[in-house]
Design a protein around this motif. Sequence first.
Motif, PDB file in Angstrom:
ATOM      1  N   LEU A 169      16.499   1.016   2.987  1.00  0.00           N
ATOM      2  CA  LEU A 169      17.431  -0.802   2.570  1.00  0.00           C
ATOM      3  C   LEU A 169      16.079  -1.562   2.367  1.00  0.00           C
ATOM      4  CD1 LEU A 169      21.053   0.291   3.724  1.00  0.00           C
ATOM      5  CD2 LEU A 169      20.152   0.528   1.226  1.00  0.00           C
ATOM      6  N   TYR A 170      15.898  -1.666   4.151  1.00  0.00           N
ATOM      7  CA  TYR A 170      14.970  -2.168   3.621  1.00  0.00           C
ATOM      8  C   TYR A 170      13.662  -2.656   2.993  1.00  0.00           C
ATOM      9  CZ  TYR A 170      11.559  -5.802   5.997  1.00  0.00           C
ATOM     10  OH  TYR A 170      10.598  -6.938   6.219  1.00  0.00           O
ATOM     11  N   GLY A 171      13.293  -1.121   3.338  1.00  0.00           N
ATOM     12  CA  GLY A 171      12.074  -0.695   2.239  1.00  0.00           C
ATOM     13  C   GLY A 171      11.708  -0.914   0.722  1.00  0.00           C
ATOM     14  N   ASN A 172      13.348  -0.529   0.236  1.00  0.00           N
ATOM     15  CA  ASN A 172      13.790  -0.454  -0.720  1.00  0.00           C
ATOM     16  C   ASN A 172      13.795  -2.193  -1.316  1.00  0.00           C
ATOM     17  OD1 ASN A 172      13.425   2.351  -1.820  1.00  0.00           O
ATOM     18  ND2 ASN A 172      15.653   2.132  -1.021  1.00  0.00           N
ATOM     19  N   TYR A 173      14.551  -2.517  -1.264  1.00  0.00           N
ATOM     20  CA  TYR A 173      15.102  -3.879  -1.341  1.00  0.00           C
ATOM     21  C   TYR A 173      14.381  -5.141  -0.156  1.00  0.00           C
ATOM     22  CZ  TYR A 173      19.065  -1.705  -3.610  1.00  0.00           C
ATOM     23  OH  TYR A 173      19.812  -0.547  -4.403  1.00  0.00           O
ATOM     24  N   CYS A 174      13.551  -5.047   0.881  1.00  0.00           N
ATOM     25  CA  CYS A 174      13.234  -6.255   1.138  1.00  0.00           C
ATOM     26  C   CYS A 174      11.809  -6.274   1.920  1.00  0.00           C
ATOM     27  CB  CYS A 174      13.686  -6.540   2.976  1.00  0.00           C
ATOM     28  SG  CYS A 174      15.838  -5.450   2.883  1.00  0.00           S
ATOM     29  N   SER A 175      11.049  -4.756   1.534  1.00  0.00           N
ATOM     30  CA  SER A 175       9.512  -5.080   2.689  1.00  0.00           C
ATOM     31  C   SER A 175       8.540  -5.911   1.625  1.00  0.00           C
ATOM     32  CB  SER A 175       8.994  -3.568   2.128  1.00  0.00           C
ATOM     33  OG  SER A 175       9.456  -2.961   1.233  1.00  0.00           O
ATOM     34  N   MET A 176       8.710  -6.036  -0.144  1.00  0.00           N
ATOM     35  CA  MET A 176       8.222  -6.596  -0.996  1.00  0.00           C
ATOM     36  C   MET A 176       8.068  -7.888  -0.657  1.00  0.00           C
ATOM     37  SD  MET A 176       6.080  -4.696  -2.655  1.00  0.00           S
ATOM     38  CE  MET A 176       5.114  -5.576  -3.559  1.00  0.00           C
ATOM     39  N   CYS A 177       9.351  -8.945  -0.571  1.00  0.00           N
ATOM     40  CA  CYS A 177       8.823 -10.131   0.479  1.00  0.00           C
ATOM     41  C   CYS A 177       8.415 -10.187   1.538  1.00  0.00           C
ATOM     42  CB  CYS A 177      10.388 -10.601   0.082  1.00  0.00           C
ATOM     43  SG  CYS A 177       9.747 -11.389  -1.985  1.00  0.00           S
ATOM     44  N   HIS A 178       9.515  -9.813   2.460  1.00  0.00           N
ATOM     45  CA  HIS A 178       9.037  -9.798   3.911  1.00  0.00           C
ATOM     46  C   HIS A 178       8.514  -9.203   4.716  1.00  0.00           C
ATOM     47  CE1 HIS A 178      12.547 -12.600   3.805  1.00  0.00           C
ATOM     48  NE2 HIS A 178      13.203 -12.282   3.137  1.00  0.00           N
ATOM     49  N   GLY A 179       7.766  -8.015   4.104  1.00  0.00           N
ATOM     50  CA  GLY A 179       6.510  -7.801   5.048  1.00  0.00           C
ATOM     51  C   GLY A 179       7.093  -5.942   5.344  1.00  0.00           C
ATOM     52  N   VAL A 180       6.499  -5.050   5.238  1.00  0.00           N
ATOM     53  CA  VAL A 180       6.477  -3.619   6.124  1.00  0.00           C
ATOM     54  C   VAL A 180       6.315  -3.773   7.117  1.00  0.00           C
ATOM     55  CG1 VAL A 180       4.658  -2.597   3.721  1.00  0.00           C
ATOM     56  CG2 VAL A 180       4.343  -3.559   5.226  1.00  0.00           C
ATOM     57  N   GLY A 181       7.265  -2.883   7.232  1.00  0.00           N
ATOM     58  CA  GLY A 181       7.706  -2.851   8.688  1.00  0.00           C
ATOM     59  C   GLY A 181       8.391  -4.281   9.399  1.00  0.00           C
ATOM     60  N   ALA A 182       8.296  -5.030   9.059  1.00  0.00           N
ATOM     61  CA  ALA A 182       9.282  -5.734   9.375  1.00  0.00           C
ATOM     62  C   ALA A 182       8.833  -7.257   9.403  1.00  0.00           C
ATOM     63  CB  ALA A 182      11.499  -5.951   9.522  1.00  0.00           C
ATOM     64  N   VAL A 183       7.118  -6.998   9.390  1.00  0.00           N
ATOM     65  CA  VAL A 183       6.560  -7.734   9.399  1.00  0.00           C
ATOM     66  C   VAL A 183       6.031  -8.912   8.779  1.00  0.00           C
ATOM     67  CG1 VAL A 183       3.928  -7.699  10.975  1.00  0.00           C
ATOM     68  CG2 VAL A 183       5.201  -6.106  11.268  1.00  0.00           C
ATOM     69  N   SER A 184       6.472  -9.693   8.759  1.00  0.00           N
ATOM     70  CA  SER A 184       5.726 -10.620   7.406  1.00  0.00           C
ATOM     71  C   SER A 184       4.275 -11.228   7.057  1.00  0.00           C
ATOM     72  CB  SER A 184       6.320 -12.112   7.433  1.00  0.00           C
ATOM     73  OG  SER A 184       5.945 -13.322   6.366  1.00  0.00           O
ATOM     74  N   GLY A 185       3.469 -11.250   6.928  1.00  0.00           N
ATOM     75  CA  GLY A 185       2.286 -11.920   5.947  1.00  0.00           C
ATOM     76  C   GLY A 185       2.339 -13.418   6.290  1.00  0.00           C
ATOM     77  N   GLY A 186       3.224 -14.354   6.258  1.00  0.00           N
ATOM     78  CA  GLY A 186       3.274 -15.812   7.178  1.00  0.00           C
ATOM     79  C   GLY A 186       4.027 -16.186   5.888  1.00  0.00           C
ATOM     80  N   LEU A 187       3.730 -16.003   4.745  1.00  0.00           N
ATOM     81  CA  LEU A 187       4.457 -17.169   3.885  1.00  0.00           C
ATOM     82  C   LEU A 187       5.888 -17.067   2.974  1.00  0.00           C
ATOM     83  CD1 LEU A 187       2.624 -16.804   0.299  1.00  0.00           C
ATOM     84  CD2 LEU A 187       2.239 -17.829   2.269  1.00  0.00           C
ATOM     85  N   ILE A 188       6.572 -15.609   4.053  1.00  0.00           N
ATOM     86  CA  ILE A 188       7.874 -15.482   3.416  1.00  0.00           C
ATOM     87  C   ILE A 188       8.473 -15.663   5.464  1.00  0.00           C
ATOM     88  CG2 ILE A 188      10.436 -14.220   2.306  1.00  0.00           C
ATOM     89  CD1 ILE A 188       8.249 -15.589  -0.047  1.00  0.00           C
ATOM     90  N   PRO A 189      10.084 -15.611   5.631  1.00  0.00           N
ATOM     91  CA  PRO A 189      10.441 -15.497   7.297  1.00  0.00           C
ATOM     92  C   PRO A 189      10.146 -14.200   7.844  1.00  0.00           C
ATOM     93  CG  PRO A 189      11.885 -16.984   5.242  1.00  0.00           C
ATOM     94  CD  PRO A 189      10.387 -16.435   4.811  1.00  0.00           C
ATOM     95  N   ASP A 190       9.651 -14.452   8.581  1.00  0.00           N
ATOM     96  CA  ASP A 190       9.609 -12.737   9.431  1.00  0.00           C
ATOM     97  C   ASP A 190      10.847 -12.967   9.072  1.00  0.00           C
ATOM     98  OD1 ASP A 190       9.418 -10.781  11.819  1.00  0.00           O
ATOM     99  OD2 ASP A 190       6.997 -10.954  11.305  1.00  0.00           O
ATOM    100  N   LEU A 191      12.091 -11.922   9.365  1.00  0.00           N
ATOM    101  CA  LEU A 191      13.173 -11.524   9.652  1.00  0.00           C
ATOM    102  C   LEU A 191      12.816 -11.218  11.718  1.00  0.00           C
ATOM    103  CD1 LEU A 191      14.542  -9.719   6.719  1.00  0.00           C
ATOM    104  CD2 LEU A 191      14.634 -12.253   7.181  1.00  0.00           C
ATOM    105  N   ARG A 192      11.931 -10.538  12.242  1.00  0.00           N
ATOM    106  CA  ARG A 192      12.593 -10.214  13.475  1.00  0.00           C
ATOM    107  C   ARG A 192      12.693 -11.442  14.111  1.00  0.00           C
ATOM    108  NH1 ARG A 192       6.438  -7.964  14.219  1.00  0.00           N
ATOM    109  NH2 ARG A 192       6.438 -10.180  13.161  1.00  0.00           N
ATOM    110  N   HIS A 193      11.598 -12.911  13.714  1.00  0.00           N
ATOM    111  CA  HIS A 193      11.431 -13.216  13.945  1.00  0.00           C
ATOM    112  C   HIS A 193      12.351 -14.750  14.131  1.00  0.00           C
ATOM    113  CE1 HIS A 193       9.027 -11.429  16.624  1.00  0.00           C
ATOM    114  NE2 HIS A 193       8.630 -11.232  15.866  1.00  0.00           N
TER     115      HIS A 193
END
Length: 695
Positions: A612-636
């Motif tokens: 579900l994360y891959g389908n709905y969240c990854s394009m903003c919050h990053g693959v593997g839940a690792v954000s690139g810095g613009l959008i909040p990193d949901l792990r932290h």
Amino acid sequence: MPNLIQSRRFVCLLTALLVATGAQAAKVDETAIRASEQDGSEWLSHGRTYAEQRFSPLKQIDAGNVGKLGLAWYLDLENNRGLEATPLVSDGVLYASLSWSRVMAVDLRSGKRLWQFDPQVDRGRSRYACCDAVNRGVALWNGKVYVGALDGRLIALDAKTGRELWSEQTTDPAKPYSITGAPRVVKGKVIIGNGGAEYGVRGFFSAYDAETGKMAWRFYTVPGDPAQPYEHPELAEAAKTWKGDQYWKLGGGGTVWDSMAYDPELDLLYIGTGNGSPWNREIRSPGGGDNLYLSSILALRPDSGKLLWHYQTTPGETWDFTATQQITLATLELDGKPRKVLMQAPKNGFFYVLDRATGELLSAEKFGKVTWAEKVDLATGRPVEVPGSRYEKEQVVMWPSPFGAHNWHSMSFNPQTGLMYIPYQEIPGVYRNEGATFKKIDGFNTGTGFSDTHEIPRDAVSGALLAWDPVRQREAWRVPHSFYWNGGTLSTAGNLVFQGTADGQLHAYSADKGQRLWSFAAQTGIVAAPISFSLDGEQYVAVMAGWGGVAPLIGGDAALAPGVRNLSRLLVFKLGGQSSLPPLPQATTAAVQRTPQAVQASAADLDAGKLLYGNYCSMCHGVGAVSGGLIPDLRHTDQWRRDNFQQIVRDGILRPLGMPSFKNSLSAAEVEQIKAYVMSREYEDHLKAQQAARP
């Protein structure tokens, strides 16, 4: 005599009034844009001229003195998302777009903003913008500024004041369309396309009267419901290349989200079209077929939208290999004769040279690492595909990826060196056939296993500035970059090529040899292309600097590598410029004060959450839940967001910040599965850090 004196006084008074009110001294129309081919003082159209060469004939700044280039001034911008726009310059005023489709006008003599326009785009529409809430620029025509808004509106503004003159909704607002590309104006018609193929839309582009906003014509790039009459005759032929009865229900794709060029002498408008929807042809067109007009170059009459010819770069597109990348027109010496050609370096990794009058393919060669096809057969114009590359039976790892060997980042052609300067990147792609398990969702629909959320290893990606000889169809030189998603290029008559990089530098290279001659630390990654203009006898170089777009959104370890943030600014340079940037501000994000705990969730729930994360969240919050810095990193993320996860995701309480509601897409139980997956990724990182700290 008194009448003559009074007349002179009137002229002087009128001139002073025009200057004081900021009125345009030069009308921007086809005559002005064509004249700018020789006069480089202004930048009146997206690629500077209709040919989209992004070549400046100015040479006051050259390879011999570029080392003296300095910052003339800068303008801080209220912008925390990516800046991709190519600014336009007319009569001492710079016009540019920011994120969320905002537009500004800046006085180039004072460096002060004259006006700013905000179309008030609903921030929730960001869920349907695959690659950040960006905008690549505006168009100028007859005292007006045109911008395509993220929500599908085409808006005309008064160039003097920024006041809205008219607005047209170019898309169905109930469907997941978006606009990020710059409009073009040809023969008094504003041409605009759209995006959204990943979300299941049908592609088209339209022409609107520049004065009134009334639609003149519309061209659909793929056929619709076969039970309904086709909107124009070209679609009847296209329909023969599609199979099954699902493609029109799934959208079809073929969106026109970027490339356009125009030849006034041939009176041909050139348009590049996008990928299929979904990407996987086996799902949208079972049984095969070329699926026209996906991933194609179209040549049309701008007055009527009638198609004259087409060339498909990737028949039966199934990898997100768009042909929306820049189309450039030039005259090349081929077989001892001058030939009017069209050139493109699309995502699929082949550099194409076509006769722009007839669409005849003249040459096509790999300009980077390409493993999906051996070559392009010049007799048929079709690629010779590598067996298995369509991933029908087995998952494949191949090059290029959906990122493309070249994406939207502008390339430039220098007619003096005869070279094209391409922002090249090398990124692997992983494709898996979802086949019978595919189910259309209100999110990313690729059919390729995109939701597997593959992380990109740092050492697997790279970029380069590539100088390509289109006559010999071979590399002339290259400058390696350690990272991908670097900025667009500008070439000049001063034997220079300018390019910004993901790691926060703006470089100048010699156009003939690729020798680095000058660099400037921009404090932020640069993805936009620079421009050059002259004002009061001095040549300037300007760029919109601000890290963003799809790379930092997709995230993963590779996206964190540049170590840059978004510090959005307009940077303007000249010889002897003495300004400097302030010290880099300290990061303001506070560390999360908690000790991650093992997640109390079943393996099935964690697997479901990952999907579900891959389908709905990854394009903003990053693959593997690792954000690139613009959008909040949901792990932290902070504890408030963790505690209010349901309200944020389903109720949309952060919609004004760009976080939409997924209440109609995700159940409360599914949101809990996503939350559990994100928390498990936080705990994994915690364990890794503990292990690394052990002696």
